[in-house]
Design a protein around this motif. Structure first.
Motif, PDB file in Angstrom:
ATOM      1  N   UNK A   1     -41.206  49.621  99.384  1.00 33.65           N
ATOM      2  CA  UNK A   1     -40.728  50.452  98.287  1.00 33.65           C
ATOM      3  C   UNK A   1     -41.906  51.089  97.560  1.00 33.65           C
ATOM      4  N   UNK A   2     -41.722  52.353  97.175  1.00 31.35           N
ATOM      5  CA  UNK A   2     -42.715  53.061  96.347  1.00 31.35           C
ATOM      6  C   UNK A   2     -44.092  53.099  96.979  1.00 31.35           C
ATOM      7  N   UNK A   3     -44.149  53.161  98.310  1.00 33.75           N
ATOM      8  CA  UNK A   3     -45.430  53.312  98.998  1.00 33.75           C
ATOM      9  C   UNK A   3     -46.285  52.073  99.026  1.00 33.75           C
ATOM     10  N   UNK A   4     -45.698  50.907  98.770  1.00 36.50           N
ATOM     11  CA  UNK A   4     -46.471  49.664  98.772  1.00 36.50           C
ATOM     12  C   UNK A   4     -47.150  49.464 100.125  1.00 36.50           C
ATOM     13  N   UNK A   5     -48.433  49.148 100.106  1.00 41.31           N
ATOM     14  CA  UNK A   5     -49.242  48.932 101.318  1.00 41.31           C
ATOM     15  C   UNK A   5     -49.186  50.132 102.255  1.00 41.31           C
ATOM     16  N   UNK A   6     -49.042  51.327 101.674  1.00 39.83           N
ATOM     17  CA  UNK A   6     -48.995  52.594 102.417  1.00 39.83           C
ATOM     18  C   UNK A   6     -47.717  52.779 103.226  1.00 39.83           C
ATOM     19  N   UNK A   7     -46.761  51.857 103.121  1.00 44.44           N
ATOM     20  CA  UNK A   7     -45.511  51.999 103.860  1.00 44.44           C
ATOM     21  C   UNK A   7     -44.612  53.049 103.232  1.00 44.44           C
ATOM     22  N   UNK A   8     -43.909  53.798 104.073  1.00 47.74           N
ATOM     23  CA  UNK A   8     -43.099  54.920 103.603  1.00 47.74           C
ATOM     24  C   UNK A   8     -41.605  54.722 103.827  1.00 47.74           C
ATOM     25  N   UNK A   9     -41.204  53.503 104.204  1.00 49.14           N
ATOM     26  CA  UNK A   9     -39.810  53.305 104.617  1.00 49.14           C
ATOM     27  C   UNK A   9     -39.086  52.332 103.692  1.00 49.14           C
ATOM     28  N   UNK A  10     -38.333  52.836 102.701  1.00 47.97           N
ATOM     29  CA  UNK A  10     -37.539  51.939 101.870  1.00 47.97           C
ATOM     30  C   UNK A  10     -36.196  51.577 102.488  1.00 47.97           C
ATOM     31  N   UNK A  11     -35.735  52.378 103.468  1.00 43.69           N
ATOM     32  CA  UNK A  11     -34.387  52.202 104.049  1.00 43.69           C
ATOM     33  C   UNK A  11     -34.480  52.044 105.562  1.00 43.69           C
ATOM     34  N   UNK A  12     -34.876  50.863 106.039  1.00 45.24           N
ATOM     35  CA  UNK A  12     -35.112  50.695 107.477  1.00 45.24           C
ATOM     36  C   UNK A  12     -33.868  50.869 108.344  1.00 45.24           C
ATOM     37  N   UNK A  13     -32.699  50.514 107.842  1.00 44.02           N
ATOM     38  CA  UNK A  13     -31.496  50.630 108.664  1.00 44.02           C
ATOM     39  C   UNK A  13     -31.128  52.092 108.917  1.00 44.02           C
ATOM     40  N   UNK A  14     -31.450  52.958 107.967  1.00 45.78           N
ATOM     41  CA  UNK A  14     -31.195  54.386 108.162  1.00 45.78           C
ATOM     42  C   UNK A  14     -32.068  54.923 109.291  1.00 45.78           C
ATOM     43  N   UNK A  15     -33.356  54.597 109.257  1.00 45.98           N
ATOM     44  CA  UNK A  15     -34.256  55.078 110.311  1.00 45.98           C
ATOM     45  C   UNK A  15     -33.890  54.467 111.658  1.00 45.98           C
ATOM     46  N   UNK A  16     -33.527  53.206 111.674  1.00 41.70           N
ATOM     47  CA  UNK A  16     -33.157  52.581 112.948  1.00 41.70           C
ATOM     48  C   UNK A  16     -31.882  53.175 113.532  1.00 41.70           C
ATOM     49  N   UNK A  17     -31.031  53.756 112.700  1.00 35.50           N
ATOM     50  CA  UNK A  17     -29.858  54.453 113.228  1.00 35.50           C
ATOM     51  C   UNK A  17     -30.297  55.660 114.061  1.00 35.50           C
ATOM     52  N   UNK A  18     -31.333  56.363 113.592  1.00 37.80           N
ATOM     53  CA  UNK A  18     -31.880  57.472 114.374  1.00 37.80           C
ATOM     54  C   UNK A  18     -32.524  56.959 115.656  1.00 37.80           C
TER      55      UNK A  18
END
Length: 283
Positions: free
Chosen positions: A42-59
């Motif tokens: 969340x909020x770019x913590x540790x440079x990560x950009x994915x707050x919603x992993x299930x949405x991306x995994x649907x793609x």
């Protein structure tokens, strides 16, 4: 033993990072990897950009057909359990039952605050969320048959490992010092033991070097899966692809648990050897 790949979906441009993650998953499937995992931040913590992993995994699910899709992990303490259950069930239906749902208490204090949670209670809140999640999975629409048996807990502490076993959860750990506690996990797990060991690979590291490190890894004999992640997390897609293509999944008995001989020796008080069955290039 299965071989998986983990990405923290980092970079400067979220849209590009998401597209690159889908491409990386396709490459991992084509290279024979069994699982593909994404991390939540969340909020770019540790440079990560994915707050919603299930949405991306649907793609990712729509671009792949066989590779299993994992979260490593969703911070369950910050989630609404019913919403998480419903989103997970939809993804599981879209992917043909390929979801591996990993959860954890979360280490980001700022995220706890943003969601109105008490960070000091995150472990208890995570356990309660998992219990509620399981209750919802038993009755929601769409149904997600078998997903309850594909839940994972990220932890490396003795108490967390024991709790994961008692709850019948798979175990995700990046800590080598978790090894002394894994015999008890195997002995007391409610259901089939599942242990995913997460290990980092430096850019350009040769498969032979990873193989040698894995051979000496104290968690190896207890692991059912090795999950590899390239460091740094924000490395370009080409670097991640180079890691994927340099490794190959050992497909012999990929879904069987680790050998029980180490467990028997440990229970009998003997020393444990490291048989291991993952095969990397050159092994």
């Amino acid at each position: 033993m299965r071989l998986g790949y983990l990405t923290h979906v980092a970079g400067a441009d979220p849209a590009r990072a998401y597209r690159d993650t889908v491409a990386l998953a396709v490459a991992a499937e084509e290279s024979g990897f069994s699982t593909f995992w994404v991390a939540q931040h969340h909020d770019g913590h540790l440079d990560g950009l994915l707050p919603s992993p299930l949405v991306l995994l649907a793609a990712v699910a729509q671009a792949t057909s066989t590779i299993r899709l994992g979260t490593a992990v969703v911070t369950a303490a910050c989630e609404d359990p019913r919403r998480l259950a419903e989103d997970a069930a939809v993804l599981d239906a879209l992917s043909g039952g390929r979801l591996e749902l990993g959860v954890g208490a979360g280490a980001d204090e700022a995220a706890s605050e943003a969601f109105g949670r008490d960070h000091a209670r995150r472990h208890a809140d995570c356990a309660a969320a998992v219990d509620a999640l399981r209750g919802h999975l038993a009755r929601i629409v769409p149904a997600a048959p078998g997903l309850d048996g594909r839940l994972w807990q990220a932890t490396g502490t003795p108490g967390g490992i024991a709790d994961a076993g008692a709850r019948g959860l798979g175990l995700i750990t990046g800590r080598a010092d978790a090894a002394p506690h894994l015999a008890r996990y195997w002995a007391r797990a409610a259901g089939e033991p599942r242990v995913a060991a997460v290990r980092a690979v430096a850019p350009g590291e040769r498969p032979e070097a990873l193989r040698e490190r894995w051979r000496a890894d104290p968690v190896r004999e207890w692991a059912t899966e090795l999950v590899v992640q390239t460091q740094p997390a924000h490395a370009p897609l080409a670097t991640h692809l180079a890691t994927v293509r340099a490794l190959t999944a050992g497909r012999a008995d990929p879904d069987r648990p680790a050998p029980v001989a180490p467990l028997l020796r440990a229970l009998q008080g003997g020393s444990a050897s490291r048989p291991g069955r993952l095969r990397l290039i050159g092994s």
